[in-house]
Design an enzyme around this catalytic site. Structure first.
Site, PDB file in Angstrom:
ATOM      1  N   LYS A  22       0.840  -1.224   0.000  1.00  0.00           N
ATOM      2  CA  LYS A  22       0.000   0.000   0.000  1.00  0.00           C
ATOM      3  C   LYS A  22       0.863   1.258   0.000  1.00  0.00           C
ATOM      4  O   LYS A  22       0.629   2.182  -0.771  1.00  0.00           O
ATOM      5  CB  LYS A  22      -0.901  -0.017   1.240  1.00  0.00           C
ATOM      6  N   ARG A 124      -0.803  14.480  12.790  1.00  0.00           N
ATOM      7  CA  ARG A 124      -0.205  14.004  11.528  1.00  0.00           C
ATOM      8  C   ARG A 124       0.073  15.256  10.702  1.00  0.00           C
ATOM      9  O   ARG A 124      -0.673  15.596   9.782  1.00  0.00           O
ATOM     10  CB  ARG A 124      -1.149  13.045  10.796  1.00  0.00           C
TER      11      ARG A 124
HETATM   12  C1  LIG Z   1       0.674   6.435   3.019  1.00  0.00           C
HETATM   13  C2  LIG Z   1       1.859   6.165   3.894  1.00  0.00           C
HETATM   14  O1  LIG Z   1       2.972   5.967   3.432  1.00  0.00           O
HETATM   15  N1  LIG Z   1       1.616   6.094   5.208  1.00  0.00           N
HETATM   16  C3  LIG Z   1       2.697   5.755   6.122  1.00  0.00           C
HETATM   17  C4  LIG Z   1       3.525   6.991   6.378  1.00  0.00           C
HETATM   18  O2  LIG Z   1       2.654   8.010   6.855  1.00  0.00           O
HETATM   19  P1  LIG Z   1       3.177   9.510   6.859  1.00  0.00           P
HETATM   20  O3  LIG Z   1       4.064   9.752   5.698  1.00  0.00           O
HETATM   21  O4  LIG Z   1       1.976  10.366   7.046  1.00  0.00           O
HETATM   22  O5  LIG Z   1       4.069   9.518   8.159  1.00  0.00           O
HETATM   23  P2  LIG Z   1       5.276  10.504   8.454  1.00  0.00           P
HETATM   24  O6  LIG Z   1       6.539   9.724   8.410  1.00  0.00           O
HETATM   25  O7  LIG Z   1       5.161  11.716   7.595  1.00  0.00           O
HETATM   26  O8  LIG Z   1       4.925  10.952   9.929  1.00  0.00           O
HETATM   27  C5  LIG Z   1       5.582  10.463  11.074  1.00  0.00           C
HETATM   28  C6  LIG Z   1       5.552  11.507  12.163  1.00  0.00           C
HETATM   29  O9  LIG Z   1       6.184  12.701  11.711  1.00  0.00           O
HETATM   30  C7  LIG Z   1       5.357  13.836  11.936  1.00  0.00           C
HETATM   31  N2  LIG Z   1       5.473  14.772  10.798  1.00  0.00           N
HETATM   32  C8  LIG Z   1       5.419  14.279   9.525  1.00  0.00           C
HETATM   33  C9  LIG Z   1       5.444  15.148   8.437  1.00  0.00           C
HETATM   34  C10 LIG Z   1       5.505  16.525   8.688  1.00  0.00           C
HETATM   35  O10 LIG Z   1       5.511  17.353   7.768  1.00  0.00           O
HETATM   36  N3  LIG Z   1       5.568  16.973   9.971  1.00  0.00           N
HETATM   37  C11 LIG Z   1       5.558  16.129  11.044  1.00  0.00           C
HETATM   38  O11 LIG Z   1       5.602  16.557  12.203  1.00  0.00           O
HETATM   39  C12 LIG Z   1       3.915  13.269  11.979  1.00  0.00           C
HETATM   40  O12 LIG Z   1       3.057  14.122  12.738  1.00  0.00           O
HETATM   41  C13 LIG Z   1       4.133  11.923  12.619  1.00  0.00           C
HETATM   42  O13 LIG Z   1       4.135  12.056  14.028  1.00  0.00           O
HETATM   43  O14 LIG Z   1       4.542   6.701   7.330  1.00  0.00           O
HETATM   44  C14 LIG Z   1       4.014   6.325   8.616  1.00  0.00           C
HETATM   45  C15 LIG Z   1       5.181   6.177   9.570  1.00  0.00           C
HETATM   46  O15 LIG Z   1       6.007   5.139   9.161  1.00  0.00           O
HETATM   47  C16 LIG Z   1       3.181   5.056   8.483  1.00  0.00           C
HETATM   48  O16 LIG Z   1       2.556   4.805   9.722  1.00  0.00           O
HETATM   49  C17 LIG Z   1       2.114   5.209   7.413  1.00  0.00           C
HETATM   50  O17 LIG Z   1       1.549   3.937   7.131  1.00  0.00           O
HETATM   51  C1  LIG Z   2      -1.059   4.737   9.203  1.00  0.00           C
HETATM   52  C2  LIG Z   2      -1.326   3.994   8.143  1.00  0.00           C
HETATM   53  O1  LIG Z   2      -1.767   4.396   6.950  1.00  0.00           O
HETATM   54  P1  LIG Z   2      -2.065   5.875   6.397  1.00  0.00           P
HETATM   55  O2  LIG Z   2      -0.802   6.653   6.507  1.00  0.00           O
HETATM   56  O3  LIG Z   2      -2.438   5.597   4.987  1.00  0.00           O
HETATM   57  O4  LIG Z   2      -3.166   6.430   7.226  1.00  0.00           O
HETATM   58  C3  LIG Z   2      -1.115   2.534   8.141  1.00  0.00           C
HETATM   59  O5  LIG Z   2      -0.975   1.979   7.036  1.00  0.00           O
HETATM   60  O6  LIG Z   2      -1.097   1.932   9.232  1.00  0.00           O
END
Ligand SMILES: CC(=O)N[C@H]1[C@@H](OP(=O)(O)OP(=O)(O)OC[C@H]2O[C@@H](n3ccc(=O)[nH]c3=O)[C@H](O)[C@@H]2O)O[C@H](CO)[C@@H](O)[C@@H]1O
Ligand SMILES: C=C(OP(=O)(O)O)C(=O)O
Length: 422
Positions: A22, A124
């Site tokens: 995914k 997030r």
């Molecule tokens: C679609 C996808 O790929 N989803 C994955 C992606 O989510 P996603 O890419 O949303 O997760 P991130 O690695 O960006 O976020 C991790 C942490 O960093 C913080 N953060 C992130 C970006 C930002 O601009 N500022 C900030 O503060 C977020 O609030 C969170 O606490 O990685 C996560 C962490 O491995 C996984 O759980 C998700 O399954």
């Molecule tokens: C947090 C997850 O997904 P998403 O970032 O798509 O919400 C997940 O795959 O567990």
């Protein structure tokens, strides 16, 4: 309304096919939209709700998309994009919608983000994405809940991420790939899905180096071509099926699972008494000794994946002794604990730490999936519980796991998906 009914007690045995990832296919759909000519073909596409939403979103902005479910193949023609608006009713249903922004900026000069969805896990934030676009030359405006990003073309810059955001890294690479000059991204994510996306972009003609080192350099190019790419296997789906074997004391063969992609998850499961044997592209998993308790600290790759924190919490309920879980990526990812407690578990949560006092027998009851991984963790609980466990909303599970009931049934589990008018 989709719900899953699970009757526990069967040790899982047999062969399961691990789906495509995914978290790789969603950025790849975003990447396909960067190609102004030709058709992109993605293979090994997981047939999950997030992919269906991504298809709807791509169509909403003008792309022509065919999802061939039986062939697990997507064909994407992005030669004409017509609207910069990512409509709220689709975009708020999955996180991957944020990955469409770079293509809209390159192709239409503007992206209007009416909302971004995804699992409810606490904060997030997307500030790294927007700050990165700004450093590359874009203007970002916020009006109530709508964010408008405008760019007359990106210019390479030095970027950094405070923490190695997964989608943040993918988005900034895609933004820089068609920019002018050189971009350097420091503290970039190391997840295998990010490397698979870099491989696809490289095949499309992008010039990217340093993937997997945390220090990525992108030399902008004039255009990117449509290509064919096979999506890597889903390490989270593989981890869940390994834990399904573990919690039931079973023995399964996982076709397509890559042990290296499990990172620290592998060693934690081994400490719990799970045995892995790598037979080429088939991963053999079994557990025939009592489960031992575990300490887990979630981290970015190759640390313990936060998305497998909920499933291992369920497995820990059946281990004799106290297990400690420290969630370091998200500030609201323990909604599962109270659902497991309804089933007879004894879990205490204090802020971002949980203590699971095992072993407690689990009893089936009606429980709530608060997000995708707490949903699948409740399916695991149901497999080990006495009686019937009913999990709602199954939609959240279907966001990320394809043909779950069928694949579990093939291993001898009693898992049924029920769809009824809500
Ligand atoms: C679609 C996808 O790929 N989803 C994955 C992606 O989510 P996603 O890419 O949303 O997760 P991130 O690695 O960006 O976020 C991790 C942490 O960093 C913080 N953060 C992130 C970006 C930002 O601009 N500022 C900030 O503060 C977020 O609030 C969170 O606490 O990685 C996560 C962490 O491995 C996984 O759980 C998700 O399954
Ligand atoms: C947090 C997850 O997904 P998403 O970032 O798509 O919400 C997940 O795959 O567990």
């Amino acid at each position: 309304m989709v719900r899953y009914r699970v009757r526990g007690g069967n040790a899982l045995r047999g062969t399961a096919f691990i789906q495509g990832a995914k978290n790789a296919v969603l950025p790849m759909i975003g990447a396909a939209l960067l190609a102004a000519k030709g058709r992109t073909v993605l293979r090994n596409v997981p047939i999950i709700e997030d992919v269906r939403r991504a298809v709807e979103l791509a169509e909403a902005i003008g792309a022509k998309v065919e999802l061939h479910e039986a062939e697990r193949t997507l064909v994407i023609d992005a030669s004409r994009l017509t609207s910069p608006v990512l409509p709220a009713e689709i975009a708020r249903r999955f996180r991957g919608s944020v990955l469409f922004v770079p293509a809209l900026l390159h192709r239409l000069g503007e992206a209007v983000i009416e909302g971004v969805g995804g699992c409810n896990l606490g904060s997030r934030n997307l500030d790294f994405h927007y700050l990165g676009y700004k450093r590359l030359g874009a203007a970002v405006e916020e009006e109530d809940t709508v964010i408008r990003v405008k760019s007359g073309g990106f210019t390479g810059a030095k970027l950094y991420l405070d923490t190695p955001s997964h989608t943040g890294t993918e988005n900034l690479i895609m933004a820089a790939a068609l920019g002018r000059g050189t971009t350097v991204i420091e503290n970039a994510a190391l997840e295998p899905e990010v490397l698979d996306v870099i491989e696809m972009l490289t095949r499309m003609g992008a010039k990217i180096s340093g993937g997997g080192t945390g220090f990525i350099t992108v030399e902008g190019v004039e255009e990117l071509q449509a290509v064919e790419h096979t999506v890597m296997p889903d390490r989270l789906d593989a981890g869940v099926f390994a834990m399904a074997a573990a919690i039931t004391g079973g023995e399964v063969n996982l076709v397509g699972a890559d042990l290296d992609h499990l990172g620290v998850v592998r060693y934690k499961l081994e400490q719990m008494a799970v045995e892995f044997a790598d037979h080429g592209a088939v991963l053999h998993v079994r557990r025939d000794r009592p489960l031992r308790p575990i300490n887990v600290i979630t981290d970015t790759y190759p640390g313990f994946a936060t998305d497998l924190q909920s499933p291992i919490m369920t497995v820990a309920c059946l281990a004799d002794g106290a297990s400690y879980i420290h969630e370091r990526i998200f500030d609201g990812r323990f909604a599962l604990a109270s659902e497991l407690n309804k089933m007879g578990a004894d879990i205490e949560v204090t802020e971002n730490r949980a203590v699971v006092h095992g072993a407690t027998p689990l009893k089936g009851t009606q429980v709530t999936a608060h997000d995708l991984r707490s949903g699948i963790a409740l399916v695991l609980a149901g497999l080990a519980a006495e009686g019937e466990t009913v999990i709602e909303s199954g939609y959240l599970i279907d966001r990320g796991h394809s043909y779950l009931a069928e694949r579990m049934q093939a291993l001898g589990a009693d898992v049924v998906q029920e769809i009824s008018p809500s």
